[in-house]
Scaffold this motif. Structure first.
Motif, PDB file in Angstrom:
ATOM      1  N   LYS A   1     -82.352  99.589   3.442  1.00 58.03           N
ATOM      2  CA  LYS A   1     -81.414 100.636   3.821  1.00 58.03           C
ATOM      3  C   LYS A   1     -80.762 101.215   2.573  1.00 58.03           C
ATOM      4  CE  LYS A   1     -80.512  98.192   8.140  1.00 58.03           C
ATOM      5  NZ  LYS A   1     -81.655  97.298   7.855  1.00 58.03           N
ATOM      6  N   THR A   2     -80.269 102.442   2.692  1.00 57.80           N
ATOM      7  CA  THR A   2     -79.656 103.078   1.519  1.00 57.80           C
ATOM      8  C   THR A   2     -78.426 102.319   1.040  1.00 57.80           C
ATOM      9  OG1 THR A   2     -78.454 104.581   2.978  1.00 57.80           O
ATOM     10  CG2 THR A   2     -80.538 105.377   2.092  1.00 57.80           C
ATOM     11  N   ASN A   3     -77.725 101.658   1.964  1.00 56.69           N
ATOM     12  CA  ASN A   3     -76.520 100.927   1.537  1.00 56.69           C
ATOM     13  C   ASN A   3     -76.862  99.593   0.852  1.00 56.69           C
ATOM     14  OD1 ASN A   3     -77.243  99.307   3.695  1.00 56.69           O
ATOM     15  ND2 ASN A   3     -75.420  99.760   4.916  1.00 56.69           N
ATOM     16  N   GLN A   4     -78.138  99.318   0.701  1.00 54.19           N
ATOM     17  CA  GLN A   4     -78.554  98.155  -0.081  1.00 54.19           C
ATOM     18  C   GLN A   4     -78.870  98.541  -1.529  1.00 54.19           C
ATOM     19  OE1 GLN A   4     -81.583  96.811   2.850  1.00 54.19           O
ATOM     20  NE2 GLN A   4     -80.369  94.906   2.999  1.00 54.19           N
ATOM     21  N   THR A   5     -78.653  99.788  -1.871  1.00 58.23           N
ATOM     22  CA  THR A   5     -78.726 100.200  -3.271  1.00 58.23           C
ATOM     23  C   THR A   5     -77.644  99.453  -4.040  1.00 58.23           C
ATOM     24  OG1 THR A   5     -79.626 102.386  -2.795  1.00 58.23           O
ATOM     25  CG2 THR A   5     -78.375 102.139  -4.846  1.00 58.23           C
ATOM     26  N   SER A   6     -78.063  98.726  -5.066  1.00 58.76           N
ATOM     27  CA  SER A   6     -77.123  97.874  -5.780  1.00 58.76           C
ATOM     28  C   SER A   6     -77.835  97.235  -6.975  1.00 58.76           C
ATOM     29  CB  SER A   6     -76.609  96.775  -4.839  1.00 58.76           C
ATOM     30  OG  SER A   6     -75.585  96.017  -5.448  1.00 58.76           O
ATOM     31  N   VAL A   7     -77.081  96.475  -7.724  1.00 59.90           N
ATOM     32  CA  VAL A   7     -77.663  95.629  -8.765  1.00 59.90           C
ATOM     33  C   VAL A   7     -77.641  94.193  -8.256  1.00 59.90           C
ATOM     34  CG1 VAL A   7     -77.576  94.833 -11.144  1.00 59.90           C
ATOM     35  CG2 VAL A   7     -76.881  97.172 -10.583  1.00 59.90           C
ATOM     36  N   TYR A   8     -78.781  93.567  -8.262  1.00 66.86           N
ATOM     37  CA  TYR A   8     -78.915  92.216  -7.721  1.00 66.86           C
ATOM     38  C   TYR A   8     -79.080  91.219  -8.865  1.00 66.86           C
ATOM     39  CZ  TYR A   8     -79.407  94.378  -3.192  1.00 66.86           C
ATOM     40  OH  TYR A   8     -79.155  95.090  -2.045  1.00 66.86           O
ATOM     41  N   PHE A   9     -78.252  90.173  -8.814  1.00 64.44           N
ATOM     42  CA  PHE A   9     -78.300  89.126  -9.823  1.00 64.44           C
ATOM     43  C   PHE A   9     -78.730  87.817  -9.202  1.00 64.44           C
ATOM     44  CE2 PHE A   9     -76.732  90.989 -13.654  1.00 64.44           C
ATOM     45  CZ  PHE A   9     -75.940  92.044 -13.240  1.00 64.44           C
ATOM     46  N   CYS A  10     -79.659  87.191  -9.876  1.00 60.61           N
ATOM     47  CA  CYS A  10     -80.047  85.830  -9.539  1.00 60.61           C
ATOM     48  C   CYS A  10     -79.341  84.896 -10.516  1.00 60.61           C
ATOM     49  CB  CYS A  10     -81.554  85.680  -9.673  1.00 60.61           C
ATOM     50  SG  CYS A  10     -82.199  84.028  -9.379  1.00 60.61           S
ATOM     51  N   ALA A  11     -79.021  83.715 -10.063  1.00 53.04           N
ATOM     52  CA  ALA A  11     -78.358  82.740 -10.922  1.00 53.04           C
ATOM     53  C   ALA A  11     -78.833  81.340 -10.564  1.00 53.04           C
ATOM     54  CB  ALA A  11     -76.837  82.849 -10.776  1.00 53.04           C
ATOM     55  N   SER A  12     -78.594  80.414 -11.467  1.00 49.52           N
ATOM     56  CA  SER A  12     -78.963  79.028 -11.174  1.00 49.52           C
ATOM     57  C   SER A  12     -77.962  78.084 -11.831  1.00 49.52           C
ATOM     58  CB  SER A  12     -80.381  78.716 -11.671  1.00 49.52           C
ATOM     59  OG  SER A  12     -80.432  78.632 -13.088  1.00 49.52           O
ATOM     60  N   SER A  13     -77.865  76.888 -11.276  1.00 44.99           N
ATOM     61  CA  SER A  13     -77.047  75.830 -11.864  1.00 44.99           C
ATOM     62  C   SER A  13     -77.754  74.499 -11.632  1.00 44.99           C
ATOM     63  CB  SER A  13     -75.634  75.803 -11.276  1.00 44.99           C
ATOM     64  OG  SER A  13     -75.679  75.547  -9.892  1.00 44.99           O
ATOM     65  N   LEU A  14     -77.426  73.534 -12.472  1.00 43.17           N
ATOM     66  CA  LEU A  14     -78.126  72.247 -12.421  1.00 43.17           C
ATOM     67  C   LEU A  14     -78.052  71.662 -11.014  1.00 43.17           C
ATOM     68  CD1 LEU A  14     -79.687  70.137 -14.004  1.00 43.17           C
ATOM     69  CD2 LEU A  14     -77.513  69.093 -14.664  1.00 43.17           C
ATOM     70  N   TYR A  15     -76.882  71.657 -10.454  1.00 45.08           N
ATOM     71  CA  TYR A  15     -76.684  71.274  -9.061  1.00 45.08           C
ATOM     72  C   TYR A  15     -75.425  71.959  -8.576  1.00 45.08           C
ATOM     73  CZ  TYR A  15     -73.783  67.845 -11.532  1.00 45.08           C
ATOM     74  OH  TYR A  15     -72.883  67.245 -12.389  1.00 45.08           O
ATOM     75  N   GLU A  16     -75.068  71.740  -7.319  1.00 44.52           N
ATOM     76  CA  GLU A  16     -73.913  72.430  -6.752  1.00 44.52           C
ATOM     77  C   GLU A  16     -72.669  71.604  -7.066  1.00 44.52           C
ATOM     78  OE1 GLU A  16     -71.505  72.719  -4.023  1.00 44.52           O
ATOM     79  OE2 GLU A  16     -71.247  74.749  -4.802  1.00 44.52           O
ATOM     80  N   GLY A  17     -72.229  71.673  -8.291  1.00 42.96           N
ATOM     81  CA  GLY A  17     -71.079  70.894  -8.733  1.00 42.96           C
ATOM     82  C   GLY A  17     -70.513  71.522  -9.981  1.00 42.96           C
ATOM     83  N   ARG A  18     -69.835  70.732 -10.786  1.00 43.12           N
ATOM     84  CA  ARG A  18     -69.182  71.267 -11.974  1.00 43.12           C
ATOM     85  C   ARG A  18     -70.178  71.493 -13.098  1.00 43.12           C
ATOM     86  NH1 ARG A  18     -63.432  68.184 -12.932  1.00 43.12           N
ATOM     87  NH2 ARG A  18     -62.545  68.509 -10.858  1.00 43.12           N
ATOM     88  N   THR A  19     -71.091  72.379 -12.825  1.00 40.10           N
ATOM     89  CA  THR A  19     -72.075  72.715 -13.851  1.00 40.10           C
ATOM     90  C   THR A  19     -72.096  74.219 -14.023  1.00 40.10           C
ATOM     91  OG1 THR A  19     -73.898  72.864 -12.268  1.00 40.10           O
ATOM     92  CG2 THR A  19     -73.503  70.732 -13.282  1.00 40.10           C
ATOM     93  N   GLU A  20     -72.426  74.653 -15.226  1.00 34.58           N
ATOM     94  CA  GLU A  20     -72.396  76.067 -15.524  1.00 34.58           C
ATOM     95  C   GLU A  20     -73.436  76.814 -14.711  1.00 34.58           C
ATOM     96  OE1 GLU A  20     -72.548  76.937 -19.674  1.00 34.58           O
ATOM     97  OE2 GLU A  20     -72.846  79.093 -19.370  1.00 34.58           O
ATOM     98  N   VAL A  21     -73.045  77.993 -14.283  1.00 31.09           N
ATOM     99  CA  VAL A  21     -73.963  78.885 -13.581  1.00 31.09           C
ATOM    100  C   VAL A  21     -74.539  79.867 -14.591  1.00 31.09           C
ATOM    101  CG1 VAL A  21     -74.217  80.583 -11.746  1.00 31.09           C
ATOM    102  CG2 VAL A  21     -72.637  78.659 -11.456  1.00 31.09           C
ATOM    103  N   PHE A  22     -75.856  79.960 -14.650  1.00 28.78           N
ATOM    104  CA  PHE A  22     -76.551  80.871 -15.556  1.00 28.78           C
ATOM    105  C   PHE A  22     -77.066  82.063 -14.764  1.00 28.78           C
ATOM    106  CE2 PHE A  22     -76.882  78.321 -19.429  1.00 28.78           C
ATOM    107  CZ  PHE A  22     -76.584  77.057 -18.950  1.00 28.78           C
ATOM    108  N   PHE A  23     -76.852  83.267 -15.311  1.00 33.15           N
ATOM    109  CA  PHE A  23     -77.235  84.476 -14.615  1.00 33.15           C
ATOM    110  C   PHE A  23     -78.426  85.151 -15.290  1.00 33.15           C
ATOM    111  CE2 PHE A  23     -73.951  85.385 -11.457  1.00 33.15           C
ATOM    112  CZ  PHE A  23     -72.989  84.454 -11.788  1.00 33.15           C
ATOM    113  N   GLY A  24     -79.266  85.785 -14.458  1.00 28.87           N
ATOM    114  CA  GLY A  24     -80.298  86.655 -14.981  1.00 28.87           C
ATOM    115  C   GLY A  24     -79.716  88.010 -15.370  1.00 28.87           C
ATOM    116  N   LYS A  25     -80.576  88.906 -15.854  1.00 29.95           N
ATOM    117  CA  LYS A  25     -80.119  90.206 -16.323  1.00 29.95           C
ATOM    118  C   LYS A  25     -79.981  91.220 -15.209  1.00 29.95           C
ATOM    119  CE  LYS A  25     -81.844  89.712 -21.034  1.00 29.95           C
ATOM    120  NZ  LYS A  25     -82.661  90.299 -22.118  1.00 29.95           N
TER     121      LYS A  25
END
Lengths: 114, 113
Positions: free
Chosen positions: B82-106
């Motif tokens: 849909k046109t309202n899905q025009t956006s910038v989409y970021f993927c990210a990852s972290s070691l696990y779901e806890g106190r670990t840094e989240v790394f983002f793609g471009k």
């Protein structure tokens, strides 16, 4: 529900001047707080984080932030900015027990003028 | 070199077409995320994946679905864009779901016309 407000959409400072970017949050519990920076055409990079303890936390590149529970704030500061600090800065919050589900503010675009 | 890679970086689709955004990470992270970024709104969480075939809705999942069949790969699918899905989409990852840094793609800039 939690929320993060960055009241300044755009900030312009001169190179060498000090900087403060404001961040206010709304959350009933004890939040985990973060500042991220986004350079042009890049993803977000973590500048610093606060989980507990000393309310002043140090980050990369001379940035620091101060947590204030009484003011529900987590302002970012830098003593002397460089032109390369020009970027968009995001404040983010996560709930205790859900560390990495981040709620972001709208961002502040920083322009450093020579 | 630790990184999150997103493909494609730019995409233009017509309304009603299906869209596949792909994300890979080379850090063996358990947890991966999809966010969208819109002006004045910051980033909003679409989906979170805790591991292979273990996905959970984020704050704005409507209109999206995800697939994670390998730990290092996480896809975002828009069925009938849909046109309202025009956006910038970021993927990210972290070691696990806890106190670990989240790394983002471009990011992937998607335009739906």
């Amino acid at each position: 529900a939690q929320s993060v407000t960055q009241p300044d959409a755009r900030v312009t400072v001169s190179e060498g001047a000090s900087l403060q970017l404001r961040c206010k949050y709304s959350y009933s519990g004890t939040p985990y707080l973060f500042w991220y920076v986004q350079y042009p055409r890049q993803g977000l990079q973590l500048l610093l984080k606060y989980y507990s303890g000393d309310p002043v936390v140090q980050g990369v590149n001379g940035f620091e932030a101060e947590f204030s529970k009484s003011n529900s704030s987590f302002h970012l500061r830098k003593a002397s900015v460089h032109w390369s600090d020009s970027a968009v800065y995001f404040c983010a919050l996560s709930e205790s027990g859900s560390f990495n589900k981040l709620t972001f503010g709208a961002g502040t675009r920083l322009a450093v003028c020579p | 070199d630790m990184k999150v890679t997103q493909m494609p970086r730019y995409l233009i689709k017509r309304m009603g077409e299906n869209v596949l955004l792909e994300c890979g990470q080379d850090m063996s992270h358990e947890t991966m995320y999809w966010y969208r970024q819109d002006p004045g709104l910051g980033l909003q969480l679409i989906y979170i994946s805790y591991d292979v075939d273990s996905n959970s809705e984020g704050d704005i999942p409507k209109g999206y679905r995800v697939s994670r069949k390998k730990r290092e790969h996480f896809s975002l699918i828009l069925d009938s864009a849909k046109t309202n899905q025009t956006s910038v989409y970021f993927c990210a990852s972290s070691l696990y779901e806890g106190r670990t840094e989240v790394f983002f793609g471009k990011g992937t800039r998607l335009t739906v016309v």
